[in-house]
Scaffold this motif. Structure first.
Motif, PDB file in Angstrom:
ATOM      1  N   ASP A  55       0.866  -1.203   0.060  1.00 54.24           N
ATOM      2  CA  ASP A  55       0.155   0.007   0.010  1.00 54.24           C
ATOM      3  C   ASP A  55       0.804   1.237  -0.103  1.00 54.24           C
ATOM      4  O   ASP A  55       0.414   2.412   0.384  1.00 54.24           O
ATOM      5  N   ASP A  56       2.157   1.342  -0.169  1.00 53.85           N
ATOM      6  CA  ASP A  56       3.114   2.293  -0.268  1.00 53.85           C
ATOM      7  C   ASP A  56       2.980   3.032   1.125  1.00 53.85           C
ATOM      8  O   ASP A  56       3.469   4.358   1.174  1.00 53.85           O
ATOM      9  N   SER A  57       2.750   2.236   2.049  1.00 53.86           N
ATOM     10  CA  SER A  57       3.071   3.070   3.546  1.00 53.86           C
ATOM     11  C   SER A  57       4.257   3.338   3.844  1.00 53.86           C
ATOM     12  O   SER A  57       5.260   2.348   3.337  1.00 53.86           O
ATOM     13  N   THR A  58       4.659   4.129   4.425  1.00 59.99           N
ATOM     14  CA  THR A  58       6.196   4.598   4.641  1.00 59.99           C
ATOM     15  C   THR A  58       6.391   5.021   6.083  1.00 59.99           C
ATOM     16  O   THR A  58       5.447   5.112   6.940  1.00 59.99           O
ATOM     17  N   TRP A  59       7.705   4.907   6.401  1.00 61.16           N
ATOM     18  CA  TRP A  59       8.022   5.171   7.898  1.00 61.16           C
ATOM     19  C   TRP A  59       9.258   6.045   7.683  1.00 61.16           C
ATOM     20  O   TRP A  59      10.332   5.663   6.815  1.00 61.16           O
ATOM     21  N   TYR A  60       9.479   7.121   8.485  1.00 63.43           N
ATOM     22  CA  TYR A  60      10.746   7.921   8.488  1.00 63.43           C
ATOM     23  C   TYR A  60      11.174   8.054   9.987  1.00 63.43           C
ATOM     24  O   TYR A  60      10.320   8.432  10.641  1.00 63.43           O
ATOM     25  N   VAL A  61      12.321   8.119  10.136  1.00 56.39           N
ATOM     26  CA  VAL A  61      12.918   8.762  11.398  1.00 56.39           C
ATOM     27  C   VAL A  61      12.873  10.033  11.558  1.00 56.39           C
ATOM     28  O   VAL A  61      12.902  10.549  10.592  1.00 56.39           O
ATOM     29  N   ASP A  62      12.645  10.320  12.641  1.00 53.83           N
ATOM     30  CA  ASP A  62      12.439  11.758  12.991  1.00 53.83           C
ATOM     31  C   ASP A  62      13.468  12.832  12.291  1.00 53.83           C
ATOM     32  O   ASP A  62      13.270  13.837  11.937  1.00 53.83           O
ATOM     33  N   PHE A 100       9.766  -9.886   4.387  1.00 58.19           N
ATOM     34  CA  PHE A 100       8.736 -10.439   3.744  1.00 58.19           C
ATOM     35  C   PHE A 100       7.430 -10.138   4.423  1.00 58.19           C
ATOM     36  O   PHE A 100       6.596 -11.557   4.781  1.00 58.19           O
ATOM     37  N   ASP A 101       6.900  -9.181   4.813  1.00 60.62           N
ATOM     38  CA  ASP A 101       5.616  -8.758   5.292  1.00 60.62           C
ATOM     39  C   ASP A 101       5.323  -7.408   4.831  1.00 60.62           C
ATOM     40  O   ASP A 101       6.365  -6.530   4.473  1.00 60.62           O
ATOM     41  N   ALA A 102       4.060  -6.807   5.068  1.00 61.38           N
ATOM     42  CA  ALA A 102       3.768  -5.475   4.560  1.00 61.38           C
ATOM     43  C   ALA A 102       3.767  -4.473   5.735  1.00 61.38           C
ATOM     44  O   ALA A 102       3.273  -3.541   5.625  1.00 61.38           O
ATOM     45  N   VAL A 103       4.286  -4.782   7.087  1.00 65.29           N
ATOM     46  CA  VAL A 103       4.418  -3.915   8.020  1.00 65.29           C
ATOM     47  C   VAL A 103       5.554  -3.231   7.972  1.00 65.29           C
ATOM     48  O   VAL A 103       6.713  -3.721   8.192  1.00 65.29           O
ATOM     49  N   VAL A 104       5.372  -1.810   8.025  1.00 66.47           N
ATOM     50  CA  VAL A 104       6.589  -0.934   7.775  1.00 66.47           C
ATOM     51  C   VAL A 104       7.336  -0.685   9.308  1.00 66.47           C
ATOM     52  O   VAL A 104       6.518  -0.753  10.371  1.00 66.47           O
ATOM     53  N   ALA A 105       8.592  -1.018   9.406  1.00 68.04           N
ATOM     54  CA  ALA A 105       9.147  -1.021  10.685  1.00 68.04           C
ATOM     55  C   ALA A 105      10.720  -0.593  10.411  1.00 68.04           C
ATOM     56  O   ALA A 105      11.354  -0.763   9.493  1.00 68.04           O
ATOM     57  N   GLY A 106      11.039   0.165  11.620  1.00 70.58           N
ATOM     58  CA  GLY A 106      12.508   0.864  11.404  1.00 70.58           C
ATOM     59  C   GLY A 106      13.430   0.201  12.023  1.00 70.58           C
ATOM     60  O   GLY A 106      14.496   0.593  12.101  1.00 70.58           O
ATOM     61  N   ALA A 107      13.278  -0.991  12.657  1.00 72.77           N
ATOM     62  CA  ALA A 107      14.183  -1.798  13.378  1.00 72.77           C
ATOM     63  C   ALA A 107      15.003  -2.790  12.352  1.00 72.77           C
ATOM     64  O   ALA A 107      14.002  -3.720  12.174  1.00 72.77           O
ATOM     65  N   GLY A 108      16.240  -2.842  12.271  1.00 74.55           N
ATOM     66  CA  GLY A 108      16.723  -3.841  11.481  1.00 74.55           C
ATOM     67  C   GLY A 108      16.603  -5.278  11.778  1.00 74.55           C
ATOM     68  O   GLY A 108      16.817  -6.077  10.859  1.00 74.55           O
ATOM     69  N   LEU A 109      16.229  -5.528  13.065  1.00 72.88           N
ATOM     70  CA  LEU A 109      16.178  -7.056  13.520  1.00 72.88           C
ATOM     71  C   LEU A 109      15.066  -7.709  12.591  1.00 72.88           C
ATOM     72  O   LEU A 109      15.205  -8.919  12.633  1.00 72.88           O
ATOM     73  N   TRP A 110      14.289  -6.913  12.213  1.00 79.37           N
ATOM     74  CA  TRP A 110      12.785  -7.691  11.626  1.00 79.37           C
ATOM     75  C   TRP A 110      13.429  -7.952  10.097  1.00 79.37           C
ATOM     76  O   TRP A 110      12.628  -8.436   9.388  1.00 79.37           O
ATOM     77  N   TYR A 111      14.424  -7.267   9.559  1.00 79.13           N
ATOM     78  CA  TYR A 111      14.558  -7.430   8.051  1.00 79.13           C
ATOM     79  C   TYR A 111      15.450  -8.929   7.901  1.00 79.13           C
ATOM     80  O   TYR A 111      16.386  -9.196   8.599  1.00 79.13           O
ATOM     81  N   ASP A 112      15.161  -9.480   6.847  1.00 72.09           N
ATOM     82  CA  ASP A 112      15.785 -10.972   6.317  1.00 72.09           C
ATOM     83  C   ASP A 112      16.849 -10.857   5.506  1.00 72.09           C
ATOM     84  O   ASP A 112      17.624 -11.816   5.717  1.00 72.09           O
TER      85      ASP A 112
END
Length: 124
Positions: A55-62, A100-112
Motif C-alpha cells: 500500500d506504499d505505506s512509509t516510515w521515516y526516522v524523525d 517479507f511482510d507489509a508492516v513498515v518497521a524501522g528496526a533492523g532486526l525484523w529484516y531478512d
C-alpha cells in the motif's frame, strides 16, 4: 537468491541532494517491505526509512522527516531514497534491506536480507 543492490552514494556539500537506489531481485513474495538503514563511524546502525509494496505505506526516522523521501518502482523492483538538504550528520554507509511482510518497521532486526552499503559523505 535474494539480492539487494544499493547505489547512488557519493560526496556532496551540506545542503545538497543525493538519490539512493536499491534494486531487489530473487524473490516473488506478494508483500514485502524495503528499508533503508545507515551506520556512521562509531555509531550504531539506525533505521532511516522504509516502504511497503502493498500500500506504499512509509516510515521515516524523525531526523530525516521533511528532507528524505522514499519511493518505489514496483515494475523495476527498485526503491529510491531521495535525500535533500543533506547535513554532515547524514554521513554514513547506507544499506537497504527487505522483509517479507507489509508492516513498515524501522528496526533492523525484523529484516531478512541485506544489501551491501553505499557511502554517503556530506561535507560542511
Amino acid at each position: 537468491d535474494v539480492q539487494l543492490q544499493a547505489s547512488g552514494g557519493g560526496l556532496v556539500q551540506a545542503g545538497g541532494s543525493l538519490r539512493l537506489s536499491c534494486a531487489a531481485s530473487g524473490f516473488t513474495f506478494d508483500d514485502y517491505t524495503i528499508g533503508w538503514f545507515r551506520q556512521a563511524p562509531g555509531k550504531e546502525r539506525e533505521g532511516v526509512s522504509c516502504i511497503s509494496n502493498s500500500d506504499d505505506s512509509t516510515w521515516y526516522v524523525d531526523s530525516v522527516k521533511g528532507r528524505f523521501t522514499i519511493s518505489s518502482d514496483n515494475a523495476r523492483n527498485t526503491v529510491y531514497l531521495q535525500m535533500n538538504s543533506l547535513k554532515p550528520e547524514d554521513t554514513a554507509v547506507y544499506y537497504c534491506a527487505v522483509k517479507f511482510d507489509a508492516v513498515v518497521a524501522g528496526a533492523g532486526l525484523w529484516y531478512d536480507y541485506w544489501g551491501q552499503g553505499t557511502l554517503v559523505t556530506v561535507s560542511s
